[in-house]
Design an enzyme around this catalytic site. Structure first.
Site, PDB file in Angstrom:
ATOM      1  N   ASP A  31       0.851  -1.198   0.000  1.00 58.01           N
ATOM      2  CA  ASP A  31       0.000   0.000   0.000  1.00 58.01           C
ATOM      3  C   ASP A  31       0.885   1.245   0.000  1.00 58.01           C
ATOM      4  O   ASP A  31       1.889   1.317   0.711  1.00 58.01           O
ATOM      5  CB  ASP A  31      -0.898  -0.013   1.237  1.00 58.01           C
ATOM      6  CG  ASP A  31      -2.037   0.988   1.131  1.00 58.01           C
ATOM      7  OD1 ASP A  31      -3.202   0.550   1.073  1.00 58.01           O
ATOM      8  OD2 ASP A  31      -1.771   2.211   1.126  1.00 58.01           O
ATOM      9  N   ILE A  32       0.478   2.243  -0.786  1.00 59.74           N
ATOM     10  CA  ILE A  32       1.272   3.459  -0.925  1.00 59.74           C
ATOM     11  C   ILE A  32       1.187   4.339   0.328  1.00 59.74           C
ATOM     12  O   ILE A  32       2.045   5.199   0.546  1.00 59.74           O
ATOM     13  CB  ILE A  32       0.814   4.233  -2.194  1.00 59.74           C
ATOM     14  CG1 ILE A  32       1.928   5.081  -2.776  1.00 59.74           C
ATOM     15  CG2 ILE A  32      -0.431   5.056  -1.931  1.00 59.74           C
ATOM     16  CD1 ILE A  32       1.636   5.618  -4.167  1.00 59.74           C
ATOM     17  N   ASN A  88     -12.679  -2.832   2.803  1.00 60.18           N
ATOM     18  CA  ASN A  88     -13.578  -1.682   2.873  1.00 60.18           C
ATOM     19  C   ASN A  88     -14.563  -1.781   1.711  1.00 60.18           C
ATOM     20  O   ASN A  88     -14.171  -2.070   0.581  1.00 60.18           O
ATOM     21  CB  ASN A  88     -12.777  -0.385   2.790  1.00 60.18           C
ATOM     22  CG  ASN A  88     -11.835  -0.204   3.958  1.00 60.18           C
ATOM     23  OD1 ASN A  88     -12.146  -0.601   5.082  1.00 60.18           O
ATOM     24  ND2 ASN A  88     -10.675   0.367   3.714  1.00 60.18           N
ATOM     25  N   GLN A  95     -14.263   2.898   1.213  1.00 60.94           N
ATOM     26  CA  GLN A  95     -13.589   2.364   0.021  1.00 60.94           C
ATOM     27  C   GLN A  95     -13.283   3.514  -0.929  1.00 60.94           C
ATOM     28  O   GLN A  95     -14.181   4.297  -1.270  1.00 60.94           O
ATOM     29  CB  GLN A  95     -14.478   1.334  -0.678  1.00 60.94           C
ATOM     30  CG  GLN A  95     -13.801   0.716  -1.903  1.00 60.94           C
ATOM     31  CD  GLN A  95     -14.648  -0.359  -2.576  1.00 60.94           C
ATOM     32  OE1 GLN A  95     -15.784  -0.620  -2.176  1.00 60.94           O
ATOM     33  NE2 GLN A  95     -14.094  -0.972  -3.595  1.00 60.94           N
ATOM     34  N   HIS A 101     -10.312  -5.225  -3.089  1.00 54.59           N
ATOM     35  CA  HIS A 101      -8.975  -5.460  -2.550  1.00 54.59           C
ATOM     36  C   HIS A 101      -9.067  -5.762  -1.064  1.00 54.59           C
ATOM     37  O   HIS A 101      -9.892  -5.194  -0.356  1.00 54.59           O
ATOM     38  CB  HIS A 101      -8.046  -4.263  -2.788  1.00 54.59           C
ATOM     39  CG  HIS A 101      -8.606  -2.948  -2.333  1.00 54.59           C
ATOM     40  ND1 HIS A 101      -9.554  -2.260  -3.047  1.00 54.59           N
ATOM     41  CD2 HIS A 101      -8.360  -2.185  -1.231  1.00 54.59           C
ATOM     42  CE1 HIS A 101      -9.869  -1.142  -2.411  1.00 54.59           C
ATOM     43  NE2 HIS A 101      -9.156  -1.077  -1.298  1.00 54.59           N
ATOM     44  N   HIS A 103      -6.917  -5.569   2.409  1.00 54.26           N
ATOM     45  CA  HIS A 103      -5.735  -5.032   3.080  1.00 54.26           C
ATOM     46  C   HIS A 103      -5.223  -6.104   4.037  1.00 54.26           C
ATOM     47  O   HIS A 103      -5.989  -6.629   4.847  1.00 54.26           O
ATOM     48  CB  HIS A 103      -6.083  -3.807   3.933  1.00 54.26           C
ATOM     49  CG  HIS A 103      -6.634  -2.639   3.189  1.00 54.26           C
ATOM     50  ND1 HIS A 103      -5.908  -1.480   3.008  1.00 54.26           N
ATOM     51  CD2 HIS A 103      -7.843  -2.419   2.601  1.00 54.26           C
ATOM     52  CE1 HIS A 103      -6.645  -0.590   2.347  1.00 54.26           C
ATOM     53  NE2 HIS A 103      -7.832  -1.141   2.097  1.00 54.26           N
TER      54      HIS A 103
HETATM   55  P1  DGP Z   1      -9.545   1.575   0.312  1.00 55.46           P
HETATM   56  O1  DGP Z   1      -9.774   2.764   1.164  1.00 55.46           O
HETATM   57  O2  DGP Z   1      -9.933   0.300   1.031  1.00 55.46           O
HETATM   58  O3  DGP Z   1     -10.187   1.704  -1.056  1.00 55.46           O
HETATM   59  O4  DGP Z   1      -7.985   1.484   0.118  1.00 55.46           O
HETATM   60  C1  DGP Z   1      -7.291   1.879  -1.020  1.00 55.46           C
HETATM   61  C2  DGP Z   1      -5.827   1.830  -0.690  1.00 55.46           C
HETATM   62  O5  DGP Z   1      -5.101   1.941  -1.898  1.00 55.46           O
HETATM   63  C3  DGP Z   1      -5.320   2.936   0.213  1.00 55.46           C
HETATM   64  O6  DGP Z   1      -4.864   2.376   1.445  1.00 55.46           O
HETATM   65  C4  DGP Z   1      -4.183   3.581  -0.535  1.00 55.46           C
HETATM   66  C5  DGP Z   1      -3.897   2.598  -1.643  1.00 55.46           C
HETATM   67  N1  DGP Z   1      -3.489   3.206  -2.898  1.00 55.46           N
HETATM   68  C6  DGP Z   1      -4.113   4.216  -3.560  1.00 55.46           C
HETATM   69  N2  DGP Z   1      -3.467   4.503  -4.697  1.00 55.46           N
HETATM   70  C7  DGP Z   1      -2.394   3.658  -4.753  1.00 55.46           C
HETATM   71  C8  DGP Z   1      -1.349   3.474  -5.705  1.00 55.46           C
HETATM   72  O7  DGP Z   1      -1.254   4.137  -6.729  1.00 55.46           O
HETATM   73  N3  DGP Z   1      -0.431   2.513  -5.412  1.00 55.46           N
HETATM   74  C9  DGP Z   1      -0.512   1.741  -4.278  1.00 55.46           C
HETATM   75  N4  DGP Z   1       0.433   0.828  -4.093  1.00 55.46           N
HETATM   76  N5  DGP Z   1      -1.487   1.885  -3.376  1.00 55.46           N
HETATM   77  C10 DGP Z   1      -2.422   2.839  -3.605  1.00 55.46           C
END
Ligand code: DGP
Length: 115
Positions: A31-32, A88, A95, A101, A103
């Site tokens: 996660d970023i 989420n 979400q 996805h 986590h």
């Molecule tokens: P959610 O809130 O459950 O939809 O989580 C989405 C997650 O995705 C959030 O924790 C941040 C992650 N995320 C968003 N953009 C990127 C990206 O470009 N790369 C990566 N690795 N993660 C991302």
């Protein structure tokens, strides 16, 4: 056909990600915005936008997705001390990316309940 998301672009290698695991059914990447020392996202290669659409996947695909989550967590070394799996769903679930996805959060003692 649902909208193209950032996770579609990661799976298609159009944007980079720190990929930690891949097989025929799932892709896992860091996660970023990590919320724990280990924070990895697992997505199914057969896309649905949300957990609430899981019935659109076959039982085999659903099983491979969840088995993939467990396998990734084990490979990350989280089995011994435990970890949390979060999905989420929708607006109230916070979400933000409309591609199903899970986590995986671990590497520290997590608090409960979540906010
Ligand atoms: P959610 O809130 O459950 O939809 O989580 C989405 C997650 O995705 C959030 O924790 C941040 C992650 N995320 C968003 N953009 C990127 C990206 O470009 N790369 C990566 N690795 N993660 C991302």
């Amino acid at each position: 056909m649902s909208d193209v998301t950032i996770f579609d672009k990661i799976i298609n290698r159009e944007i980079p990600a720190q990929i930690v695991y891949e097989d025929a059914s799932v892709l896992a990447f860091r996660d970023i915005q990590p919320q724990a020392p280990t924070h990895v996202l697992v997505i199914p290669k057969k896309k649905v936008a949300r957990f609430s659409q899981l019935a659109d996947l076959s039982p085999q695909d659903v099983g491979q997705f969840f088995a993939g989550v467990a396998k990734v967590a084990a490979q990350l070394g989280l089995d011994k001390n435990g970890y949390r799996v979060v999905v989420n769903n929708g607006r109230d679930g916070q979400q933000t990316v409309e591609y199903l996805h899970a986590h995986i959060l671990g590497g520290r003692s997590l608090t409960w309940p979540p906010g």
